[in-house]
Design an enzyme around this catalytic site. Sequence first.
Site, short mmCIF file in Angstrom:
data_model
loop_
_atom_site.label_atom_id
_atom_site.label_comp_id
_atom_site.label_asym_id
_atom_site.label_seq_id
_atom_site.Cartn_x
_atom_site.Cartn_y
_atom_site.Cartn_z
N LYS A 46 0.84 -1.19 0.00
CA LYS A 46 0.00 0.00 0.00
C LYS A 46 0.87 1.25 0.00
CE LYS A 46 -0.35 0.04 5.05
NZ LYS A 46 -1.26 0.07 6.21
N TYR A 264 15.34 30.25 7.79
CA TYR A 264 14.26 31.11 8.27
C TYR A 264 14.35 31.38 9.77
CZ TYR A 264 11.83 30.50 3.80
OH TYR A 264 11.48 30.50 2.48
#
Length: 407
Positions: A46, A264
């Site tokens: 999956k 940042y």
Amino acid sequence: MNLVQSPARACLGLAEATVDLGAVKANVRGFRQRLRPGTEVLAVVKANGFGHGAVQIAKAAVDAGATWLGVARADEALELRAAGLTVPILAWLYDATELMWLSDVDVSVATVAELQQVVSAPSVHHVHLKLDTGLHRGGSTPDQWIELTRAAAHYEALGAVKVRGIWSHLSHGDELDATHSRRQLGLLRTGVALARRAGLEPSVIHLANSAGTLTLDAPDCNLVRIGAGLYGIDELGTGLRPAMRLVTKVAQVRRIRAGEGVSYNHDYVTPTDTTIALIPLGYADGIPRSAGTGGGSVGAGRGTHPASGRANPAHPARASANPASPAASVLIRGVRMPVRGRIAMDQFLVDAGDIPVEPGEPVIVFGPGDHGEPTAADWAQWAGTIPHEIYCGLGSRVPRRYEEASR
């Protein structure tokens, strides 16, 4: 400090994930060697094979002896069929409108209402009844189980559907202590007995996941579902081989003076003059943002962590919250170089110290750990998550390349 050539080959483009199908095959064979004779393996592919590539992983697993495939969603099953895979496939999450496409796919059923939806779509021929034995996430509740098995026996007698399997899902399957798993196995045995009393004769009974296959003695189950272990996620430290290596290259290099902030909000400020290398991957590519703002030193090795890769409470995931905890790092020129500052959407920075680094040099973000590089379990520790999420989060901008390096 000894500098060596990077063990990584130069990738094409900015980055690539190399998947060792030989490792996948070796992991499947390793599980099969531990199983009782006659026990089959369902390979769980999956979520695009945990980010590794569903079709390629499925084919490798089948080559190594897996006789079933498992997926979460209908479109995942259809992708495998379109690729020519013919072994039985079990899908456990689907919408009623998708059943018409699943003519050669087994589906999971947990309620009488779901069973009636399946019967109303005559294209589906095989179902697996799921019993909730303790995970409390899906499956029939014990008080509704007799009604479900009787309804299934009724529709089976009419030729509308065949109950091919009965199954459940472990709640503590990644733990060495199998106390919870044994309790769930007892409930499943009761559920199977009740189903047989209703007239059902399922051909497969399954409960165990990868780790549960090793810790739970369940002779009455004849199918195991191998998911995490397929990809080398070694929850119990049994020597599984990680199948993926994520490689990129240095994009830019710059010298920064002491006292300068990087990335940042300048969460990290350089204590000394240093060299900063730009790595062209970010959280859009699956590099967890929560692993940024590191405080470790150049060349520092990885910290200890549980085999499952879950965060060690002694080492919080964010190094900024505890400067003594190891920083996330990558391997360049054979040296661990720590992540500095925040991880951005497309890029992050690492500290090379005084080591000469050039643009274009190979960077191993994670791999099996053979050459001292971080592993996916390391990144999971740094991000406060599990290796499954690291692999599944790998974005579509990172191409996959396949090889058979392990035998």
